[in-house]
Design a protein around this motif. Structure first.
Motif, short mmCIF file in Angstrom:
data_model
loop_
_atom_site.label_atom_id
_atom_site.label_comp_id
_atom_site.label_asym_id
_atom_site.label_seq_id
_atom_site.Cartn_x
_atom_site.Cartn_y
_atom_site.Cartn_z
N ARG A 1 0.85 -1.14 -0.11
CA ARG A 1 0.11 -0.11 0.06
C ARG A 1 0.99 1.41 -0.07
NH1 ARG A 1 -2.72 -0.60 4.51
NH2 ARG A 1 -4.18 -2.05 3.68
N LYS A 2 2.03 1.28 0.69
CA LYS A 2 2.99 2.42 0.83
C LYS A 2 3.48 2.52 -0.41
CE LYS A 2 3.32 2.67 5.81
NZ LYS A 2 4.45 2.39 6.81
N LEU A 3 3.96 1.50 -1.03
CA LEU A 3 4.66 1.41 -2.31
C LEU A 3 3.83 1.84 -3.43
CD1 LEU A 3 7.60 0.82 -3.70
CD2 LEU A 3 6.08 -1.50 -4.16
N ILE A 4 2.83 1.44 -3.53
CA ILE A 4 1.77 1.95 -4.60
C ILE A 4 1.41 3.34 -4.49
CG2 ILE A 4 -0.66 1.62 -5.88
CD1 ILE A 4 0.07 -1.52 -5.29
N GLY A 5 1.10 3.80 -3.10
CA GLY A 5 0.49 5.15 -2.83
C GLY A 5 1.63 6.29 -3.09
N GLY A 6 3.00 5.92 -2.87
CA GLY A 6 3.97 6.68 -3.14
C GLY A 6 4.46 6.93 -4.44
N LEU A 7 4.05 6.27 -5.36
CA LEU A 7 4.21 6.38 -6.89
C LEU A 7 3.43 7.38 -7.62
CD1 LEU A 7 4.88 2.81 -7.64
CD2 LEU A 7 6.42 4.28 -6.88
N ASN A 8 4.12 8.17 -8.68
CA ASN A 8 3.43 8.87 -9.52
C ASN A 8 3.31 8.22 -10.87
OD1 ASN A 8 5.73 9.12 -10.73
ND2 ASN A 8 6.26 11.27 -9.81
N TYR A 9 2.71 9.04 -11.82
CA TYR A 9 2.41 8.36 -13.05
C TYR A 9 3.70 8.07 -13.86
CZ TYR A 9 -2.37 9.94 -12.54
OH TYR A 9 -3.67 9.85 -12.24
N LEU A 10 4.91 9.02 -13.55
CA LEU A 10 6.17 8.59 -14.32
C LEU A 10 6.75 7.43 -13.67
CD1 LEU A 10 8.35 9.60 -16.38
CD2 LEU A 10 9.10 10.81 -14.49
N ASP A 11 6.51 7.03 -12.45
CA ASP A 11 7.00 5.87 -11.92
C ASP A 11 6.26 4.76 -12.24
OD1 ASP A 11 8.94 7.32 -10.38
OD2 ASP A 11 7.41 7.45 -8.72
N TYR A 12 5.00 4.68 -12.56
CA TYR A 12 4.27 3.83 -13.17
C TYR A 12 4.70 3.38 -14.87
CZ TYR A 12 0.99 3.42 -9.23
OH TYR A 12 0.52 3.60 -7.94
N ALA A 13 5.04 4.37 -15.34
CA ALA A 13 5.45 4.18 -16.90
C ALA A 13 6.71 3.74 -16.66
CB ALA A 13 5.51 5.75 -17.58
N MET A 14 7.81 4.09 -15.93
CA MET A 14 9.15 3.49 -15.89
C MET A 14 8.89 1.83 -15.46
SD MET A 14 11.17 5.54 -17.30
CE MET A 14 12.60 4.88 -16.73
N ILE A 15 8.13 1.59 -14.56
CA ILE A 15 8.07 0.18 -14.25
C ILE A 15 7.26 -0.66 -15.29
CG2 ILE A 15 6.61 -1.17 -12.57
CD1 ILE A 15 7.17 0.84 -10.45
N GLY A 16 6.17 -0.06 -15.97
CA GLY A 16 5.69 -0.73 -17.01
C GLY A 16 6.60 -1.01 -18.28
#
Length: 112
Positions: free
Chosen positions: A79-94
């Motif tokens: 929950r903390k990991l997902i809550g602390g990410l922004n859209y750019l982080d999600y794009a990089m992980i993807g």
């Protein structure tokens, strides 16, 4: 001595069969009772199905239990990991996951 009346076995069998009461069918009260029992069973089954559906629909691995406590340490970390990410982080992980998956798929692809 067991057969004092000198009846044949067929006659004894006929007497035994004649002594059983014949089934005359169900009364209207019996039928109403049976229908009510079946309707009640159907209602219980429907309620159980709805309750199970609601439990599955609202279940998430990151949910809290009914007492307000956290579900688990893994859920808290996620929950903390997902809550602390922004859209750019999600794009990089993807992008990272996509490139890793492409490399793994290329490894299993037959060579030409």
């Amino acid at each position: 001595m067991a057969n004092e009346t000198n009846d044949t076995p067929a006659e004894v069998a006929d007497k035994v069969l004649d002594e059983k009461p014949k089934f005359a069918g169900y009364t209207l009260d019996d039928l109403r009772y049976r229908r009510a029992v079946v309707a009640l069973r159907k209602e219980f089954a429907r309620e159980k199905l709805v309750e199970d559906y609601e439990n599955v629909r609202h279940w998430t691995p990151f949910a809290q239990d009914g007492k307000g406590k956290k579900a688990s340490k893994a859920a808290t970390i996620a929950r903390k990991l997902i809550g602390g990410l922004n859209y750019l982080d999600y794009a990089m992980i993807g992008l990272s996951l996509f490139s890793s998956a492409r490399k793994v798929a290329g490894f299993f692809k037959p060579k030409k």
